[in-house]
Design an enzyme around this catalytic site. Structure first.
Site, mmCIF file in Angstrom:
data_model
loop_
_atom_site.group_PDB
_atom_site.id
_atom_site.type_symbol
_atom_site.label_atom_id
_atom_site.label_comp_id
_atom_site.label_asym_id
_atom_site.label_seq_id
_atom_site.Cartn_x
_atom_site.Cartn_y
_atom_site.Cartn_z
ATOM 1 N N GLU A 64 0.788 -1.243 0.000
ATOM 2 C CA GLU A 64 0.000 0.000 0.000
ATOM 3 C C GLU A 64 0.820 1.293 0.000
ATOM 4 N N TYR B 233 3.510 2.138 1.866
ATOM 5 C CA TYR B 233 4.201 2.558 3.091
ATOM 6 C C TYR B 233 5.709 2.271 2.954
ATOM 7 N N ARG C 254 2.831 -8.586 4.141
ATOM 8 C CA ARG C 254 1.768 -8.061 3.268
ATOM 9 C C ARG C 254 2.404 -7.306 2.114
ATOM 10 N N HIS D 192 -1.927 3.911 -1.420
ATOM 11 C CA HIS D 192 -2.955 4.879 -1.015
ATOM 12 C C HIS D 192 -3.092 6.022 -2.022
ATOM 13 N N GLN E 97 -18.145 5.141 5.153
ATOM 14 C CA GLN E 97 -18.615 6.371 5.787
ATOM 15 C C GLN E 97 -18.294 6.476 7.275
ATOM 16 N N GLU F 193 -27.647 17.561 6.194
ATOM 17 C CA GLU F 193 -26.511 16.639 6.296
ATOM 18 C C GLU F 193 -26.917 15.270 6.819
HETATM 19 P P1 FAD Z 1 -36.225 7.733 4.957
HETATM 20 O O1 FAD Z 1 -35.249 6.844 4.376
HETATM 21 O O2 FAD Z 1 -36.731 8.859 4.138
HETATM 22 O O3 FAD Z 1 -37.470 6.856 5.438
HETATM 23 C C1 FAD Z 1 -38.667 7.407 5.903
HETATM 24 C C2 FAD Z 1 -39.777 6.379 5.730
HETATM 25 O O4 FAD Z 1 -40.933 6.834 6.398
HETATM 26 C C3 FAD Z 1 -40.177 6.162 4.279
HETATM 27 O O5 FAD Z 1 -40.131 4.785 3.976
HETATM 28 C C4 FAD Z 1 -41.594 6.712 4.210
HETATM 29 O O6 FAD Z 1 -42.397 6.015 3.292
HETATM 30 C C5 FAD Z 1 -42.055 6.484 5.631
HETATM 31 N N1 FAD Z 1 -43.176 7.346 6.062
HETATM 32 C C6 FAD Z 1 -43.271 8.699 5.956
HETATM 33 N N2 FAD Z 1 -44.433 9.121 6.509
HETATM 34 C C7 FAD Z 1 -45.064 8.018 6.955
HETATM 35 C C8 FAD Z 1 -46.296 7.796 7.634
HETATM 36 N N3 FAD Z 1 -47.114 8.792 7.963
HETATM 37 N N4 FAD Z 1 -46.633 6.536 7.947
HETATM 38 C C9 FAD Z 1 -45.830 5.483 7.639
HETATM 39 N N5 FAD Z 1 -44.671 5.647 6.996
HETATM 40 C C10 FAD Z 1 -44.277 6.893 6.674
HETATM 41 N N6 FAD Z 1 -27.030 7.817 2.729
HETATM 42 C C11 FAD Z 1 -25.848 7.352 3.059
HETATM 43 O O7 FAD Z 1 -25.521 7.299 4.234
HETATM 44 N N7 FAD Z 1 -24.986 6.904 2.114
HETATM 45 C C12 FAD Z 1 -25.286 6.914 0.824
HETATM 46 O O8 FAD Z 1 -24.479 6.511 -0.010
HETATM 47 C C13 FAD Z 1 -26.545 7.380 0.435
HETATM 48 N N8 FAD Z 1 -26.894 7.405 -0.864
HETATM 49 C C14 FAD Z 1 -28.126 7.861 -1.196
HETATM 50 C C15 FAD Z 1 -28.483 7.867 -2.533
HETATM 51 C C16 FAD Z 1 -29.728 8.299 -2.916
HETATM 52 C C17 FAD Z 1 -30.096 8.299 -4.358
HETATM 53 C C18 FAD Z 1 -30.649 8.742 -1.932
HETATM 54 C C19 FAD Z 1 -32.005 9.214 -2.326
HETATM 55 C C20 FAD Z 1 -30.294 8.762 -0.609
HETATM 56 C C21 FAD Z 1 -29.024 8.331 -0.232
HETATM 57 N N9 FAD Z 1 -28.617 8.333 1.088
HETATM 58 C C22 FAD Z 1 -27.405 7.846 1.430
HETATM 59 C C23 FAD Z 1 -29.435 8.967 2.123
HETATM 60 C C24 FAD Z 1 -30.150 7.942 3.016
HETATM 61 O O9 FAD Z 1 -30.879 7.037 2.225
HETATM 62 C C25 FAD Z 1 -31.042 8.704 3.963
HETATM 63 O O10 FAD Z 1 -30.249 9.552 4.754
HETATM 64 C C26 FAD Z 1 -31.808 7.768 4.883
HETATM 65 O O11 FAD Z 1 -32.620 6.910 4.124
HETATM 66 C C27 FAD Z 1 -32.675 8.565 5.843
HETATM 67 O O12 FAD Z 1 -33.319 7.658 6.687
HETATM 68 P P2 FAD Z 1 -34.690 7.978 7.412
HETATM 69 O O13 FAD Z 1 -35.090 6.699 8.030
HETATM 70 O O14 FAD Z 1 -34.526 9.148 8.293
HETATM 71 O O15 FAD Z 1 -35.706 8.416 6.289
HETATM 72 P P1 NAP Z 2 -27.145 18.111 0.074
HETATM 73 O O1 NAP Z 2 -25.898 17.330 0.218
HETATM 74 O O2 NAP Z 2 -27.517 19.056 1.144
HETATM 75 O O3 NAP Z 2 -27.051 18.870 -1.311
HETATM 76 C C1 NAP Z 2 -28.033 19.715 -1.745
HETATM 77 C C2 NAP Z 2 -27.547 20.473 -2.976
HETATM 78 O O4 NAP Z 2 -28.590 21.315 -3.428
HETATM 79 C C3 NAP Z 2 -26.349 21.324 -2.725
HETATM 80 O O5 NAP Z 2 -25.473 21.129 -3.818
HETATM 81 C C4 NAP Z 2 -26.885 22.749 -2.696
HETATM 82 O O6 NAP Z 2 -25.844 23.475 -3.287
HETATM 83 C C5 NAP Z 2 -28.148 22.665 -3.523
HETATM 84 N N1 NAP Z 2 -29.241 23.490 -3.014
HETATM 85 C C6 NAP Z 2 -29.669 23.638 -1.738
HETATM 86 N N2 NAP Z 2 -30.739 24.450 -1.681
HETATM 87 C C7 NAP Z 2 -31.020 24.828 -2.949
HETATM 88 C C8 NAP Z 2 -32.012 25.657 -3.528
HETATM 89 N N3 NAP Z 2 -32.926 26.267 -2.782
HETATM 90 N N4 NAP Z 2 -32.000 25.843 -4.853
HETATM 91 C C9 NAP Z 2 -31.072 25.230 -5.629
HETATM 92 N N5 NAP Z 2 -30.095 24.432 -5.128
HETATM 93 C C10 NAP Z 2 -30.080 24.229 -3.799
HETATM 94 O O7 NAP Z 2 -28.376 17.141 -0.080
HETATM 95 P P2 NAP Z 2 -28.607 15.864 -0.981
HETATM 96 O O8 NAP Z 2 -27.740 15.826 -2.182
HETATM 97 O O9 NAP Z 2 -30.068 15.849 -1.181
HETATM 98 O O10 NAP Z 2 -28.201 14.684 -0.064
HETATM 99 C C11 NAP Z 2 -28.928 14.426 1.129
HETATM 100 C C12 NAP Z 2 -28.094 13.650 2.069
HETATM 101 O O11 NAP Z 2 -27.964 12.315 1.618
HETATM 102 C C13 NAP Z 2 -26.720 14.248 2.147
HETATM 103 O O12 NAP Z 2 -26.570 14.968 3.349
HETATM 104 C C14 NAP Z 2 -25.802 13.099 2.064
HETATM 105 O O13 NAP Z 2 -25.077 12.935 3.263
HETATM 106 C C15 NAP Z 2 -26.672 11.864 1.869
HETATM 107 N N6 NAP Z 2 -26.099 11.157 0.742
HETATM 108 C C16 NAP Z 2 -24.875 10.645 0.890
HETATM 109 C C17 NAP Z 2 -24.281 10.021 -0.152
HETATM 110 C C18 NAP Z 2 -22.921 9.435 0.017
HETATM 111 O O14 NAP Z 2 -22.346 8.976 -0.947
HETATM 112 N N7 NAP Z 2 -22.359 9.425 1.185
HETATM 113 C C19 NAP Z 2 -24.926 9.927 -1.366
HETATM 114 C C20 NAP Z 2 -26.171 10.463 -1.500
HETATM 115 C C21 NAP Z 2 -26.744 11.105 -0.432
HETATM 116 P P3 NAP Z 2 -25.895 25.037 -3.576
HETATM 117 O O15 NAP Z 2 -26.610 25.623 -2.397
HETATM 118 O O16 NAP Z 2 -24.479 25.435 -3.703
HETATM 119 O O17 NAP Z 2 -26.625 25.157 -4.853
HETATM 120 FE FE1 SF4 Z 3 -17.256 0.712 6.918
HETATM 121 FE FE2 SF4 Z 3 -19.509 -0.253 7.924
HETATM 122 FE FE3 SF4 Z 3 -19.549 1.060 5.592
HETATM 123 FE FE4 SF4 Z 3 -18.474 -1.403 5.823
HETATM 124 S S1 SF4 Z 3 -20.618 -0.830 6.081
HETATM 125 S S2 SF4 Z 3 -17.577 0.330 4.775
HETATM 126 S S3 SF4 Z 3 -17.547 -1.281 7.828
HETATM 127 S S4 SF4 Z 3 -19.003 1.896 7.569
#
Ligand code: FAD
Ligand code: NAP
Ligand code: SF4
Length: 687
Positions: A182, A184, A232, A270, A357, A670
């Protein structure tokens, strides 16, 4: 030395009672026997650096040992100060430092596993001004230029390795792993890329390898024949001017001759610009490099990188590619991994989704590692799911990551839990995440949660949007209702071309050939990947993935690199944000560069400092750097963040119920699944 298992053993058929026979075959090293072929690979957790954290480190390893792993390798310990990864990082140099290690070795031995201490000198990857290297060449990923070691300095460093290995033996370790991979220090000596010396430690390959072979030979001599000595080594360095296959083979043979007992095959440096462990890397894609080494050494070989499920591990062993499999993150995700595989319960494994993450991203932020899917990782002594004193009736609303974690932990503790989900499937936003090419692994987490719901007896009500009436009569109500996409407001934002990421990922809209994405957060990047890919995901097709990233499938060329051949984009995509500067700076520390590189390769146009002027039939009108322009796009996909979904909260409080809020329903800014699962689990541990 033992003879390596070189062919699949037909006498090891899979049965219901033993579905992975190769994985659970003991390995006789001559002087000691490992109970199976599961090696917990070295990973720094942040608990190694301070004496006061050793009880936690011991508890962390003890759970993995009790979970059935055969051999554990600790995070890296430097043999001296110059080799620290960062100031005051883990080190083993003095006899009085061994006491704290005994807690670790005892805890592991009590559960029948073996444990080796990894000796890692950071070389030019050290994040401090005392760093040293074979030559004065700065690495592209650290700000410090190393001092070139003098010949006496080289000698002193070798002596430090030997001293550290002896101390490891005194502390009860079964052996050491010498980190020669890696990028090192040891790797830096072996490689012409970083070693420009012309003394006996540099120049031709035999001289460059001498640092490694001297360390191995002298450690063997000092620690005796009954001490495990893992070496390694990178099988593919994945850097320009990296070693070619002939050089890699010569190094492996030299460390074998010097007295190593196991060869652990690492991948990359790395500073490599090819991903090696992220979720978008195909499972076990590098095992073929390990297999290729088989013909050249007799040492037991360890395969590593993106091995996360027993069928993958068993396939590698059964094919004869390796004798052991190394997993680090999968054992953070599920300490019971080995026991579950051994007893035919692979379906109940909490799979590592390789997101980095909570593990590597934390380490790079100087935080203790944990795991997105298992917040108890490295918190074993603090986050304990004890049986509830008084079982209660608990309603959880929303089966996204937060609600799933909360419901299952509460039920595990003995509460009677009902989980309401409006959709007809569990998963919430995570269901969308797993549709992104390269995030297929995320489906495993939902498979695991399905199992957990059943196992813990949660009453799951799908297609059941909860309202205040449905929630009356519960002792506790937890709202995990997640988020709603943020609306944008500019002229034409209601135009039919303007759609939300939900419309795209839930396949209600088929985007046209030219698409602009508003918002470049995690979701904007993911939607861009979704839009530019067509056909099979490279993550599910190792040969395609290697072509895209420029990895030599024969691992023959220098650094195992060839010209990348990315597939043409499926669409023309613009990814936009209002903030000035580079896009994607808030993506994961260890994975953001991969997302940026993928989009670059697929010709996504990225623009920061954008003002959205409006949308009409001509497309999206924007202003950047004082100039207006029209992006003639078919669709504008809004990925502008989220707002909490809270309507139930107000209704419930009006009805005299005080609900708990978790996940996106609590704070949308966030938000990620790491926070959602952690918060859900911690609340359930307190209820
Ligand atoms: P949600 O996942 O939004 O779940 C809420 C649930 O509540 C839903 O199933 C909804 O149907 C249900 N609900 C709402 N109201 C009601 C009601 N009245 N009765 C019953 N059910 C209800 N996060 C990461 O950490 N890593 C990633 O790589 C990542 N990639 C992502 C990629 C995409 C394309 C998207 C969209 C999201 C990604 N995220 C990622 C974000 C992550 O999925 C969310 O942060 C996470 O799902 C939030 O969890 P939550 O349980 O708070 O809400
Ligand atoms: P986000 O990270 O907060 O990004 C939102 C984007 O929208 C920013 O680029 C922001 O940039 C823009 N924005 C905000 N308000 C706006 C407005 N009023 N008009 C136009 N642009 C606006 O949110 P997200 O992409 O929806 O992701 C949600 C969460 O899911 C994130 O916090 C992330 O941690 C998680 N997630 C994680 C991964 C992962 O790989 N780890 C992947 C997907 C999602 P500007 O304000 O500069 O335009
Ligand atoms: Fe790391 Fe857990 Fe994500 Fe695996 S699932 S890469 S151990 S944070």
């Amino acid at each position: 030395m033992p003879s390596a298992l070189s062919q699949p053993d037909p006498s090891l058929p899979a049965t219901d009672a033993m579905p992975y026979p190769h994985l659970f075959q003991p390995l006789d090293l001559g002087f000691t026997t490992l109970r199976n072929r599961v090696l917990m690979g070295s990973m720094h957790t942040g608990l190694e650096d301070r004496r006061r954290d050793f009880p936690r480190l011991a508890a962390y390893f003890a759970e993995r040992a009790a979970g059935g792993v055969g051999l554990i390798v600790t995070g890296g310990f430097s043999p001296n100060v110059a080799g620290w990864l960062q100031p005051f990082a883990s080190r083993l140099s003095w006899p009085w430092e061994t006491g704290k290690h005994r807690q670790v070795t005892r805890a592991v031995h009590d559960s029948g596993a073996r444990i080796c201490l990894q000796l890692l000198h950071a070389g030019r990857y050290a994040y401090h001004p005392l760093s040293v290297a074979p030559s004065r060449i700065k690495s592209p990923i650290t700000p410090f230029t190393p001092r070139a070691l003098s010949a006496r300095g080289v000698e002193r460093t070798i002596v430090a390795y030997v001293r550290a290995a002896r101390l490891a033996r005194d502390a009860g370790y079964d052996g050491v792993e010498i980190m020669g991979s890696e990028g090192y220090l040891i790797n830096e000596f072996a490689s012409a890329r970083t070693n420009q010396r012309n003394d006996r430690w540099g120049g031709p390959l035999e001289h460059r390898m001498r640092f490694a072979t001297e360390i191995v030979a002298r450690v063997r001599e000092a620690c005796g024949p009954d001490f495990i000595l893992i070496y390694r080594q990178s099988m593919a360095e994945l850097v320009p001017e990296g070693s070619d296959w002939a050089q890699i083979v010569a190094q492996a043979q030299a460390v074998e001759a010097a007295g190593a007992s196991i060869l652990n095959t690492g991948i990359g440096w790395h500073e490599s610009r090819v991903p090696t462990i992220a979720t978008s890397v195909p499972r076990a894609v590098f095992a073929t490099a390990t297999a290729k080494m088989r013909a050249h050494v007799r040492l037991p070989l360890v395969a590593s990188n993106r091995i996360n499920m027993p069928d993958v591990a068993e396939g590698i062993l059964a094919s004869g590619a390796a004798d052991l499999v190394s997993m680090a993150r999968p054992l953070l995700a599920d300490p019971e991994w080995a026991n579950k595989a051994r007893t035919g319960k692979a379906h109940s494994i909490n799979t590592c989704i390789a997101c980095n993450q909570a593990c590597l991203d934390h380490i790079f932020q100087n935080r203790t590692a944990s795991c997105l899917v298992n917040p108890r990782a490295c918190a074993e002594t603090e986050l304990v799911y004890t049986p509830a004193a008084t079982p209660r009736r608990i309603a959880v609303v929303g089966a996204g990551p937060a609600g799933l974690a909360c419901a299952t932990v509460a039920a595990e503790r003995g509460h009677q839990v009902t989980l309401f989900e409006a959709a007809d499937e569990i998963g919430g936003q995570f269901r969308l995440a797993m549709r992104i090419p390269g995030k297929e692994e995320f489906a495993e987490t939902l498979r695991w949660f399905r199992h957990r719901l059943e196992d813990t007896g949660v009453q799951l009500r799908l297609a059941s949007p909860a309202d205040a009436a449905a929630l009356a009569g519960f002792d506790e109500v937890v709202l995990a209702t997640g988020v709603v996409p943020r609306q944008v407001a500019f002229p034409g934002s209601g135009h039919p071309r303007v759609v939300s990421y939900l419309d795209v990922l839930e396949r209600r809209v088929v985007p046209g050939r030219r698409v602009a994405i508003i918002g470049a957060g995690g979701i904007g990047f993911d939607v861009a990947e979704y839009l530019v890919h067509d056909g099979p995901s490279p993550t599910l097709d190792p040969a395609l993935w290697m072509r895209e990233w420029g990895v030599d499938p024969e691992f023959a060329s220098s650094g195992a690199l060839v010209e990348p051949q990315p597939a043409p984009p499926a669409r023309q995509v613009w990814l936009l944000q209002r903030s000035p500067g580079r896009l994607g700076t808030r993506l994961g520390k260890t994975t953001g560069w991969i997302h940026r590189a993928t989009l670059r390769a697929r010709q996504v146009q990225t623009l920061g400092g954008v003002e959205y002027l409006g949308v009409d039939d001509a497309g999206l009108h924007i202003r950047t750097e004082g100039e207006t322009r029209v992006l003639a796009v078919d669709h504008v996909v809004v990925c502008a963040g989220q707002e909490p979904r809270r309507e139930l909260f107000d209704l419930l409080t009006a009805a005299g119920i005080s609900p708990h809020l978790i996940g996106g329903a609590d704070v949308a800014a966030e938000l990620d699944a790491k926070r959602a699962i952690d918060q859900g689990s911690r609340l359930a541990a307190r209820l």
